[in-house]
Design a protein around this motif. Structure first.
Motif, PDB file in Angstrom:
ATOM      1  N   GLU A 217      -0.520  42.271 -52.412  1.00  0.00           N
ATOM      2  CA  GLU A 217      -1.426  42.061 -51.284  1.00  0.00           C
ATOM      3  C   GLU A 217      -0.701  42.376 -49.981  1.00  0.00           C
ATOM      4  N   GLU A 218      -1.401  43.041 -49.058  1.00  0.00           N
ATOM      5  CA  GLU A 218      -0.770  43.479 -47.823  1.00  0.00           C
ATOM      6  C   GLU A 218      -0.221  42.317 -47.016  1.00  0.00           C
ATOM      7  N   LYS A 219      -0.934  41.189 -47.014  1.00  0.00           N
ATOM      8  CA  LYS A 219      -0.516  40.062 -46.182  1.00  0.00           C
ATOM      9  C   LYS A 219       0.773  39.406 -46.689  1.00  0.00           C
ATOM     10  N   VAL A 220       1.106  39.620 -47.966  1.00  0.00           N
ATOM     11  CA  VAL A 220       2.337  39.022 -48.498  1.00  0.00           C
ATOM     12  C   VAL A 220       3.371  40.080 -48.869  1.00  0.00           C
TER      13      VAL A 220
ATOM     14  N   LYS B 185       6.334  39.597 -46.818  1.00  0.00           N
ATOM     15  CA  LYS B 185       6.704  38.198 -46.593  1.00  0.00           C
ATOM     16  C   LYS B 185       8.137  37.939 -47.062  1.00  0.00           C
TER      17      LYS B 185
END
Length: 235
Positions: free
Chosen positions: A70-73, A76
């Motif tokens: 996922e792009e948001k993680v 990370k």
């Protein structure tokens, strides 16, 4: 009542470290891992400084994460890894700066073909820059063994993070005697490849080096040999 507040609560990080076979990723999922690291939680530092963990941290900031994440993680863990490696905790700086195998793993990032991932390049530049400040002699000794270091940095000079790293390397090293060694390493500058903003970035970097070289030269109290890079550029 307020006097029943427990001042000896165990952090989630400590609880995880008490588990058998805890993974680095599990620890990095904890929001307070950086705070615990900066507080020099010894159990955590001992875990992070294991060879396997250090290699994993360096790999996270130098290798593109899987595209199916996922792009948001996706970034990370690389971001957290960079924060851990550059949090100015002596045990981590000593571990990274004193191990040539780890420095080589970090250095291999420069072997990637341009353009570099700009976010990973910023993590790489921040980590190397922190080591230059904290473990100067060890890092410079390592880089002196790498004949292609400057050419590789210039290969990626279209990436602003690498331009900043080059400027920091040749202008911010102390003491002055060691700075001379850095500048001698940097004298073998090849021609700048065209395209991708490299020439404009290179021109700006060289102007900054000349300006900073003049400033530092005027501030030196003792007479050292002329700055070799500054002399070469001005000629």
């Amino acid at each position: 009542m307020f006097w029943k507040f427990d001042l000896n609560t165990t952090s989630h990080v400590d609880k995880l470290l008490d588990k058998e076979h805890v993974t680095l990723q599990e620890l990095m999922d904890e929001d307070d891992i950086l705070q615990e690291c900066k507080a020099q939680n010894q159990k955590l530092l001992d875990f992070l400084c294991r060879q396997q963990c250090m290699e994993e941290l360096v790999s996270l900031i130098t290798q593109d994460p899987p595209l199916d994440m996922e792009e948001k993680v996706r970034f990370k863990y690389p971001n957290t890894a960079c924060e851990l490696l550059t949090c100015d905790v002596p045990q981590i700086s000593d571990r990274l700066g004193g191990d040539e195998s780890l420095l080589s793993l970090l250095y291999d990032f420069l072997d990637h073909e341009p353009p570099l991932n700009p976010l990973l390049a910023s993590f790489f530049s921040k980590t190397i820059g922190n080591l230059i400040a904290r473990k100067t002699e060890q890092v410079i000794t390592f880089l002196k063994k790498k004949d292609k270091f400057i050419s590789l940095v210039l290969k990626h000079i279209g990436t602003s993070a690498l331009m900043d790293l080059l400027l920091r390397l040749v202008s911010c090293v102390e003491p002055a005697g060691l700075r001379q060694e850095v500048l001698h390493v940097s004298l073998g500058v090849p021609s700048i490849p065209e395209g991708m903003g490299r020439q404009s970035n290179a021109a700006q970097t060289l102007c900054d080096i000349v300006r900073l070289g003049r400033d530092q030269g005027s501030q030196l109290q003792e007479a050292l040999e002329p700055d070799p890079l500054l002399t070469a550029l001005e000629s």
